[in-house]
Scaffold this active site. Structure first.
Site, PDB file in Angstrom:
ATOM      1  N   CYS A 155      95.743  -4.438  -1.704  1.00 12.86           N
ATOM      2  CA  CYS A 155      95.122  -5.199  -0.612  1.00 12.86           C
ATOM      3  C   CYS A 155      94.823  -4.344   0.608  1.00 12.86           C
ATOM      4  O   CYS A 155      94.131  -4.798   1.523  1.00 12.86           O
ATOM      5  CB  CYS A 155      96.011  -6.373  -0.216  1.00 12.86           C
ATOM      6  SG  CYS A 155      96.049  -7.606  -1.514  1.00 12.86           S
TER       7      CYS A 155
HETATM    8  C1  LIG Z   1     101.196 -18.290  -2.944  1.00 12.80           C
HETATM    9  C2  LIG Z   1     101.479 -19.200  -1.761  1.00 12.80           C
HETATM   10  C3  LIG Z   1     100.172 -19.783  -1.236  1.00 12.80           C
HETATM   11  C4  LIG Z   1     102.363 -20.345  -2.206  1.00 12.80           C
HETATM   12  O1  LIG Z   1     102.696 -21.145  -1.097  1.00 12.80           O
HETATM   13  P1  LIG Z   1     104.234 -21.534  -0.811  1.00 12.80           P
HETATM   14  O2  LIG Z   1     104.224 -22.411   0.361  1.00 12.80           O
HETATM   15  O3  LIG Z   1     104.999 -20.256  -0.734  1.00 12.80           O
HETATM   16  O4  LIG Z   1     104.595 -22.385  -2.066  1.00 12.80           O
HETATM   17  P2  LIG Z   1     105.835 -22.208  -3.068  1.00 12.80           P
HETATM   18  O5  LIG Z   1     105.481 -21.176  -4.100  1.00 12.80           O
HETATM   19  O6  LIG Z   1     107.086 -22.021  -2.281  1.00 12.80           O
HETATM   20  O7  LIG Z   1     105.837 -23.620  -3.731  1.00 12.80           O
HETATM   21  C5  LIG Z   1     106.102 -24.814  -2.988  1.00 12.80           C
HETATM   22  C6  LIG Z   1     106.061 -26.006  -3.917  1.00 12.80           C
HETATM   23  O8  LIG Z   1     104.698 -26.222  -4.310  1.00 12.80           O
HETATM   24  C7  LIG Z   1     104.609 -26.239  -5.734  1.00 12.80           C
HETATM   25  N1  LIG Z   1     103.332 -25.659  -6.155  1.00 12.80           N
HETATM   26  C8  LIG Z   1     103.057 -24.359  -6.465  1.00 12.80           C
HETATM   27  N2  LIG Z   1     101.780 -24.224  -6.822  1.00 12.80           N
HETATM   28  C9  LIG Z   1     101.233 -25.446  -6.753  1.00 12.80           C
HETATM   29  C10 LIG Z   1      99.940 -25.932  -7.007  1.00 12.80           C
HETATM   30  N3  LIG Z   1      98.960 -25.126  -7.415  1.00 12.80           N
HETATM   31  N4  LIG Z   1      99.689 -27.244  -6.822  1.00 12.80           N
HETATM   32  C11 LIG Z   1     100.672 -28.076  -6.412  1.00 12.80           C
HETATM   33  N5  LIG Z   1     101.925 -27.665  -6.146  1.00 12.80           N
HETATM   34  C12 LIG Z   1     102.203 -26.360  -6.319  1.00 12.80           C
HETATM   35  C13 LIG Z   1     105.781 -25.430  -6.218  1.00 12.80           C
HETATM   36  O9  LIG Z   1     106.123 -25.785  -7.523  1.00 12.80           O
HETATM   37  C14 LIG Z   1     106.824 -25.787  -5.209  1.00 12.80           C
HETATM   38  O10 LIG Z   1     107.389 -27.033  -5.554  1.00 12.80           O
HETATM   39  P3  LIG Z   1     108.966 -27.277  -5.374  1.00 12.80           P
HETATM   40  O11 LIG Z   1     109.208 -27.140  -3.901  1.00 12.80           O
HETATM   41  O12 LIG Z   1     109.129 -28.655  -5.915  1.00 12.80           O
HETATM   42  O13 LIG Z   1     109.619 -26.205  -6.182  1.00 12.80           O
HETATM   43  C15 LIG Z   1     102.177 -18.419  -0.622  1.00 12.80           C
HETATM   44  O14 LIG Z   1     103.493 -18.124  -0.968  1.00 12.80           O
HETATM   45  C16 LIG Z   1     101.498 -17.124  -0.260  1.00 12.80           C
HETATM   46  O15 LIG Z   1     100.314 -17.065   0.005  1.00 12.80           O
HETATM   47  N6  LIG Z   1     102.287 -16.059  -0.147  1.00 12.80           N
HETATM   48  C17 LIG Z   1     101.776 -14.755   0.258  1.00 12.80           C
HETATM   49  C18 LIG Z   1     100.994 -14.197  -0.842  1.00 12.80           C
HETATM   50  C19 LIG Z   1     100.312 -12.918  -0.533  1.00 12.80           C
HETATM   51  O16 LIG Z   1     100.032 -12.542   0.567  1.00 12.80           O
HETATM   52  N7  LIG Z   1     100.017 -12.225  -1.552  1.00 12.80           N
HETATM   53  C20 LIG Z   1      99.274 -11.057  -1.476  1.00 12.80           C
HETATM   54  C21 LIG Z   1      98.456 -11.054  -2.690  1.00 12.80           C
HETATM   55  S1  LIG Z   1      97.384  -9.743  -2.707  1.00 12.80           S
END
Ligand SMILES: CC(C)(COP(=O)(O)OP(=O)(O)OC[C@H]1O[C@@H](n2cnc3c(N)ncnc32)[C@H](O)[C@@H]1OP(=O)(O)O)[C@@H](O)C(=O)NCCC(=O)NCCS
Length: 371
Positions: A155
């Site tokens: 990234c």
């Molecule tokens: C990936 C991301 C958007 C996920 O968001 P989050 O708030 O961390 O979500 P979580 O993974 O903790 O999941 C929260 C809940 O949503 C649920 N969930 C995950 N994906 C889901 C989806 N597509 N639809 C609905 N619910 C979903 C999970 O199962 C979890 O449920 P639970 O609390 O019952 O276990 C976020 O973590 C993120 O962007 N992180 C940084 C990533 C990054 O910068 N990466 C660099 C890549 S180059």
């Protein structure tokens, strides 16, 4: 320092997929999967898959849609992967085509042509092939003499590319460098993985970096820059040339992008805010001198957290623009696309910061001042 961001260019695929379209496809797949494995799920031998939701995606990430090289393939539940038609060796490859389109716009915007450019850096998360390098193919397609090379820093590919160009300009190796970041990321995504199926989008961005002496007082002077890396397995892809030799062969799914999103969030935000503040100190800059932060575009909540720590106060959308709604995460291109789209309204002397962060971990800062 004597290098200037003279101009930028952007290429996007024609097709875009909304959250609702993506989620409808994913949920149809889940329904099919759960029905197919109903007995095993009942016995507890297989875990039922949960549906995805547009509401979750937008709230958790800020993403509303993403461009892709092939919408039909992504939304076909028997496939869920973009289709890329193989091209003959004498045809321009897909990634080069995207890069060339962005580069042409950057050259046109600056009123430059191939003869004005000394080097091409193609810096992106993944290359379509190893050699001949994408940069050399782009260089050839544009008719540029000199040299080109590829580099990858996930990234942070865009900012690391800019900083390499600046270094070459400062050492006298080149007067004008095209930094091209074609990010064809949707083929790297597992569209059957609920946690990440919404994350990436395809794009290409290019920046023309010139020596101040040839920039004619136009553009954005680079007044400070820094690079940082720190190893982490929290964002990973095991795709690579050894896959074909590995025994047992890795499952196709194991070669995709995977991440521990929550851990990334928690670890990267403070790391990046600290880096920006420390860099500002080293370059004699203060947060209130920053008119705008063009941050990496992975997650809107991450950007809010980083920007709030850097400004030390609440801030407006104009001070930390977001392009995630339209583009999703475009890996190494994100902060450069944000700059491309939102660089208007600056008076000479006003300052801003382009900052990337992501897998590696990696982070890059490029402080700029409008000429
Ligand atoms: C990936 C991301 C958007 C996920 O968001 P989050 O708030 O961390 O979500 P979580 O993974 O903790 O999941 C929260 C809940 O949503 C649920 N969930 C995950 N994906 C889901 C989806 N597509 N639809 C609905 N619910 C979903 C999970 O199962 C979890 O449920 P639970 O609390 O019952 O276990 C976020 O973590 C993120 O962007 N992180 C940084 C990533 C990054 O910068 N990466 C660099 C890549 S180059």
């Amino acid at each position: 320092m004597s290098a200037v961001i003279r101009s930028t260019g952007l290429w996007t695929p024609e097709e875009s997929v909304s959250n609702d379209e993506l989620v409808a496809c994913y949920n149809a797949y889940v329904e099919h999967y759960n029905a197919e494995h109903a007995d095993a799920i009942e016995r507890g031998a297989v875990e039922a898959k949960n549906p995805s939701s547009s509401g979750f995606i937008e709230k958790a990430s800020g993403i509303k849609s993403r461009y892709t090289i092939d919408k039909e393939g992504v939304l076909d539940i028997t496939r869920m992967r973009p289709r890329a038609k193989p091209r003959a060796n004498d045809e321009l490859s897909l990634m080069a085509e995207a890069g060339v389109a962005a580069a042409k716009e950057a050259l046109e915007t600056a009123g430059r042509d191939a003869a004005d450019v000394d080097a091409v850096i193609c810096s992106a998360t993944s290359m379509q092939r190893t050699y001949p390098s994408m940069a050399i193919e782009i260089q050839d397609a544009l008719g540029i003499e000199g040299f080109g090379f590829d580099m990858t820093v996930a990234c942070s590919s865009g900012t690391f590319g800019i900083i390499n160009a600046v270094n070459m300009i400062e050492t006298g190796m080149a007067k004008s460098v095209l930094v091209v970041t074609p990010e064809i990321t949707t083929p790297q995504l597992n569209f059957r993985d609920r946690d990440s199926h919404f994350i990436f989008g395809d794009v290409a961005v290019a920046m023309l970096i010139e020596h101040e002496d040839v920039a004619g007082g136009q553009g954005w002077k680079i007044i400070g820059r820094n690079l940082m890396t720190k190893f982490s397995n929290n964002i990973r892809s095991n795709f690579g040339f050894l896959n074909a030799s590995e025994e047992p062969a890795p499952a196709f799914e194991d070669r995709y992008f995977v991440q521990e999103g929550r851990k990334v969030f928690k670890e990267v935000c403070p790391m990046v805010a600290e880096m920006i503040l420390s860099d500002m100190g080293n370059f004699g800059l203060k947060p209130d001198q920053m008119k705008r932060l063009w941050l990496h575009q992975a997650n809107i909540n991450m950007n809010m957290m980083v920007a709030k720590k850097v400004f030390g106060r609440d801030f407006t959308e104009d001070e930390a623009p977001v392009i995630l709604d339209e583009f999703a995460n475009t890996a190494g291109a994100g902060s450069l696309v944000a700059f491309h789209r939102h660089h208007d309204g600056f008076e000479a002397g006003e300052k801003g910061l382009i900052c990337s962060f992501g897998a590696g971990y990696s982070a890059g800062t490029v402080f700029v001042e409008k000429l």
